[in-house]
Design a protein around this motif. Structure first.
Motif, PDB file in Angstrom:
ATOM      1  N   LEU A  94       0.833  -1.201   0.000  1.00 23.32           N
ATOM      2  CA  LEU A  94       0.000   0.000   0.000  1.00 23.32           C
ATOM      3  C   LEU A  94       0.868   1.251   0.000  1.00 23.32           C
ATOM      4  CD1 LEU A  94      -2.798  -0.996   2.538  1.00 23.32           C
ATOM      5  CD2 LEU A  94      -2.981  -0.849   0.056  1.00 23.32           C
ATOM      6  N   LEU A  95       1.945   1.225   0.754  1.00 21.71           N
ATOM      7  CA  LEU A  95       2.838   2.371   0.835  1.00 21.71           C
ATOM      8  C   LEU A  95       3.488   2.636  -0.517  1.00 21.71           C
ATOM      9  CD1 LEU A  95       4.073   4.444   2.765  1.00 21.71           C
ATOM     10  CD2 LEU A  95       5.887   2.787   3.237  1.00 21.71           C
ATOM     11  N   SER A  96       3.940   1.589  -1.169  1.00 26.16           N
ATOM     12  CA  SER A  96       4.561   1.739  -2.483  1.00 26.16           C
ATOM     13  C   SER A  96       3.570   2.306  -3.489  1.00 26.16           C
ATOM     14  CB  SER A  96       5.083   0.375  -2.967  1.00 26.16           C
ATOM     15  OG  SER A  96       5.683   0.476  -4.228  1.00 26.16           O
ATOM     16  N   GLN A  97       2.327   1.857  -3.445  1.00 22.92           N
ATOM     17  CA  GLN A  97       1.301   2.357  -4.352  1.00 22.92           C
ATOM     18  C   GLN A  97       0.996   3.829  -4.071  1.00 22.92           C
ATOM     19  OE1 GLN A  97      -2.110  -0.240  -4.133  1.00 22.92           O
ATOM     20  NE2 GLN A  97      -0.854  -2.064  -4.358  1.00 22.92           N
ATOM     21  N   LEU A  98       0.974   4.198  -2.786  1.00 25.39           N
ATOM     22  CA  LEU A  98       0.701   5.585  -2.424  1.00 25.39           C
ATOM     23  C   LEU A  98       1.751   6.512  -3.030  1.00 25.39           C
ATOM     24  CD1 LEU A  98      -0.962   7.597  -0.625  1.00 25.39           C
ATOM     25  CD2 LEU A  98       0.787   7.211   1.128  1.00 25.39           C
ATOM     26  N   PHE A  99       3.020   6.149  -2.896  1.00 20.24           N
ATOM     27  CA  PHE A  99       4.082   6.973  -3.459  1.00 20.24           C
ATOM     28  C   PHE A  99       3.970   7.041  -4.982  1.00 20.24           C
ATOM     29  CE2 PHE A  99       6.696   5.779   0.464  1.00 20.24           C
ATOM     30  CZ  PHE A  99       6.428   6.977   1.094  1.00 20.24           C
ATOM     31  N   ALA A 100       3.669   5.917  -5.612  1.00 20.40           N
ATOM     32  CA  ALA A 100       3.571   5.892  -7.071  1.00 20.40           C
ATOM     33  C   ALA A 100       2.450   6.795  -7.577  1.00 20.40           C
ATOM     34  CB  ALA A 100       3.344   4.455  -7.554  1.00 20.40           C
ATOM     35  N   ILE A 101       1.327   6.833  -6.861  1.00 20.47           N
ATOM     36  CA  ILE A 101       0.193   7.662  -7.278  1.00 20.47           C
ATOM     37  C   ILE A 101       0.581   9.135  -7.314  1.00 20.47           C
ATOM     38  CG2 ILE A 101      -2.103   8.466  -6.580  1.00 20.47           C
ATOM     39  CD1 ILE A 101      -2.569   5.591  -5.499  1.00 20.47           C
ATOM     40  N   THR A 102       1.441   9.566  -6.413  1.00 25.25           N
ATOM     41  CA  THR A 102       1.831  10.981  -6.379  1.00 25.25           C
ATOM     42  C   THR A 102       2.624  11.391  -7.619  1.00 25.25           C
ATOM     43  OG1 THR A 102       3.924  10.581  -5.197  1.00 25.25           O
ATOM     44  CG2 THR A 102       1.935  10.901  -3.863  1.00 25.25           C
ATOM     45  N   GLN A 103       3.093  10.415  -8.395  1.00 18.73           N
ATOM     46  CA  GLN A 103       3.877  10.712  -9.594  1.00 18.73           C
ATOM     47  C   GLN A 103       3.065  10.558 -10.876  1.00 18.73           C
ATOM     48  OE1 GLN A 103       7.110  11.906  -8.933  1.00 18.73           O
ATOM     49  NE2 GLN A 103       6.092  11.768  -6.930  1.00 18.73           N
ATOM     50  N   ALA A 104       1.765  10.345 -10.744  1.00 18.50           N
ATOM     51  CA  ALA A 104       0.933  10.087 -11.919  1.00 18.50           C
ATOM     52  C   ALA A 104       0.925  11.259 -12.898  1.00 18.50           C
ATOM     53  CB  ALA A 104      -0.491   9.754 -11.476  1.00 18.50           C
ATOM     54  N   ASP A 105       1.020  12.498 -12.385  1.00 16.86           N
ATOM     55  CA  ASP A 105       0.982  13.654 -13.285  1.00 16.86           C
ATOM     56  C   ASP A 105       2.192  13.680 -14.207  1.00 16.86           C
ATOM     57  OD1 ASP A 105       2.627  14.110 -11.089  1.00 16.86           O
ATOM     58  OD2 ASP A 105       2.219  16.264 -11.012  1.00 16.86           O
ATOM     59  N   TYR A 106       3.395  13.448 -13.665  1.00 15.82           N
ATOM     60  CA  TYR A 106       4.589  13.460 -14.497  1.00 15.82           C
ATOM     61  C   TYR A 106       4.684  12.208 -15.367  1.00 15.82           C
ATOM     62  CZ  TYR A 106       6.668  17.689 -12.544  1.00 15.82           C
ATOM     63  OH  TYR A 106       6.929  18.991 -12.202  1.00 15.82           O
ATOM     64  N   LEU A 107       4.160  11.102 -14.871  1.00 15.99           N
ATOM     65  CA  LEU A 107       4.129   9.894 -15.682  1.00 15.99           C
ATOM     66  C   LEU A 107       3.309  10.122 -16.941  1.00 15.99           C
ATOM     67  CD1 LEU A 107       4.833   6.870 -15.988  1.00 15.99           C
ATOM     68  CD2 LEU A 107       2.731   6.358 -14.733  1.00 15.99           C
ATOM     69  N   GLN A 108       2.174  10.802 -16.794  1.00 19.73           N
ATOM     70  CA  GLN A 108       1.329  11.114 -17.938  1.00 19.73           C
ATOM     71  C   GLN A 108       1.962  12.179 -18.820  1.00 19.73           C
ATOM     72  OE1 GLN A 108      -2.568  12.519 -16.892  1.00 19.73           O
ATOM     73  NE2 GLN A 108      -3.355  12.401 -18.965  1.00 19.73           N
ATOM     74  N   GLN A 109       2.621  13.160 -18.224  1.00 20.03           N
ATOM     75  CA  GLN A 109       3.182  14.272 -18.984  1.00 20.03           C
ATOM     76  C   GLN A 109       4.454  13.901 -19.732  1.00 20.03           C
ATOM     77  OE1 GLN A 109       3.645  17.773 -16.577  1.00 20.03           O
ATOM     78  NE2 GLN A 109       4.724  18.929 -18.158  1.00 20.03           N
ATOM     79  N   PHE A 110       5.362  13.153 -19.072  1.00 23.98           N
ATOM     80  CA  PHE A 110       6.661  12.865 -19.656  1.00 23.98           C
ATOM     81  C   PHE A 110       6.799  11.433 -20.169  1.00 23.98           C
ATOM     82  CE2 PHE A 110       7.933  15.983 -16.152  1.00 23.98           C
ATOM     83  CZ  PHE A 110       7.684  17.069 -16.968  1.00 23.98           C
ATOM     84  N   GLY A 111       5.848  10.561 -19.806  1.00 19.02           N
ATOM     85  CA  GLY A 111       5.943   9.166 -20.223  1.00 19.02           C
ATOM     86  C   GLY A 111       6.873   8.380 -19.317  1.00 19.02           C
ATOM     87  N   GLU A 112       6.835   7.049 -19.483  1.00 18.59           N
ATOM     88  CA  GLU A 112       7.627   6.169 -18.627  1.00 18.59           C
ATOM     89  C   GLU A 112       9.122   6.423 -18.768  1.00 18.59           C
ATOM     90  OE1 GLU A 112       5.732   3.293 -20.747  1.00 18.59           O
ATOM     91  OE2 GLU A 112       4.396   2.577 -19.179  1.00 18.59           O
ATOM     92  N   GLY A 113       9.552   6.839 -19.990  1.00 19.32           N
ATOM     93  CA  GLY A 113      10.963   7.109 -20.211  1.00 19.32           C
ATOM     94  C   GLY A 113      11.457   8.354 -19.524  1.00 19.32           C
TER      95      GLY A 113
END
Length: 349
Positions: A94-113
């Protein structure tokens, strides 16, 4: 959500350098309600920021400032109060997922790379992560730290031009973050060790190394990727290959060491082949039992990146390490002699 695993297949070259600077003119900014202080280079402005989580949308205060002088372009700290007991520091997934969710904006903006590195961080032994992002098209970089402290989520960010991506003021700002009233966390996250390179292999040229954090069975775990990407100005080299690499993970504290051989092999398949393919939308063409450097391995062929790249890999477990030797190629070109020679050159020290 486990998008750091997706980053197995991407490489952005980083040239390291350090620029010296002083912290003159900086003053600690304190917000007693949000219970922190940090060294800003000026007076920040206050606004509201909202983050959407699977369990609801939550808003908090964002303290930020931009500057056109110095080595960095922007600084910010956001504090969001979450419902009590939404995540415990011992609830690792759950903790790992929580941290990952906070990066969703940049993941969408810049892509996985765009995700360059992730690190495990902490403040007063409360769990945190550091994410390094690159916006290559606009010559911008961003380093973020996220901390989960009881009912508060802190998000720190500093922006810069990529030409200044290793200046010492980045860590100066991030490391200056302090909690005002919290004692040391009695239930800290386990500290992962960084895997040590214990192999040799004939890369076609100079390599780059990246480290990412994934979620192991006993807490955060580092995966290290060493990769060579042809710099020919074309997508593929003359042999039809896009990249050559080795992934390796230190599982010395994991339950895999106690598994019988058949369960270890199933663990290798699930964690090095099947789960990453599912998460990346890849399609497995074949899985065969094979050998590498005298060790049993799973040899995988698959299509990744919406069928644009052929993925060939040998995955195996040896001396507490999970290894994956891989070549990314043009579709139908994965069996080229150079790819095979690269894999056959792998040797454990």
């Amino acid at each position: 959500m486990a998008y750091p695993i997706k980053s197995f297949f991407y490489l952005i070259i980083i040239t390291a350098f350090i620029v010296s600077c002083s912290n003159s003119g900086k003053q600690y900014f304190t917000d007693e309600v949000s219970d922190f202080k940090i060294l800003f280079p000026g007076k920040p402005t206050t606004s509201e920021r909202t983050i959407v989580f699977p369990f609801g949308s939550f808003s908090g205060k964002k303290f930020s400032m931009e500057t056109t002088t110095g080595l960095n372009t922007s600084y910010s700290v956001t504090c969001i109060e979450l419902p009590a007991n939404i995540v415990h520091s011992d609830s690792m997934n759950l903790l790992s997922q929580l941290f990952a969710i906070t990066q969703a904006d940049y993941l969408q903006q810049f892509g996985e790379g765009g995700l360059i590195n992730t690190w495990v961080k902490s403040v007063n032994k409360y769990p945190g992560r550091e994410y390094v992002w690159a916006d290559i098209r606009n010559n911008k970089g961003y380093t973020r730290r996220v901390f989960y402290v009881e009912d508060k989520l802190y998000l720190l960010e500093i922006g810069y031009n990529t030409s200044n991506q290793h200046n010492v003021e980045i860590n100066e700002f991030l490391d200056s973050f302090q909690l005002l009233s919290k004692e040391i966390n009695p239930n800290p996250e386990p500290e992962p060790s960084i895997p040590v390179k214990k192999f040799v292999i004939d890369f076609p040229g100079a390599t780059e190394t990246r480290r990412m954090v994934i979620q192991g069975t006993t807490g955060p775990t580092y995966i290290v990727t060493e990769m060579y990407k042809p710099n020919s100005g074309r997508r593929f080299d003359e042999f039809g290959n896009f990249a050559y690499g080795v992934n390796y993970i230190d599982f010395q504290k994991e339950e895999i060491l106690k598994m019988p051989e058949d369960l270890q092999r199933n663990f290798i398949y699930e964690n090095a082949v099947n789960s990453p393919m599912i998460q990346n939308g890849g399609r497995i063409i074949s899985n065969l039992e094979s050998t590498i450097n005298g060790n049993w391995c799973i040899e995988t062929k698959a299509l990744i990146l919406n069928g644009q790249i052929e993925f060939t890999a040998k995955s195996f477990f040896k001396n507490k390490y999970l290894y994956q030797v891989l070549v990314l190629s043009a579709v139908t070109k994965g069996d080229n002699p150079t790819s095979k020679e690269f894999m056959e050159s792998f040797r454990l020290k």
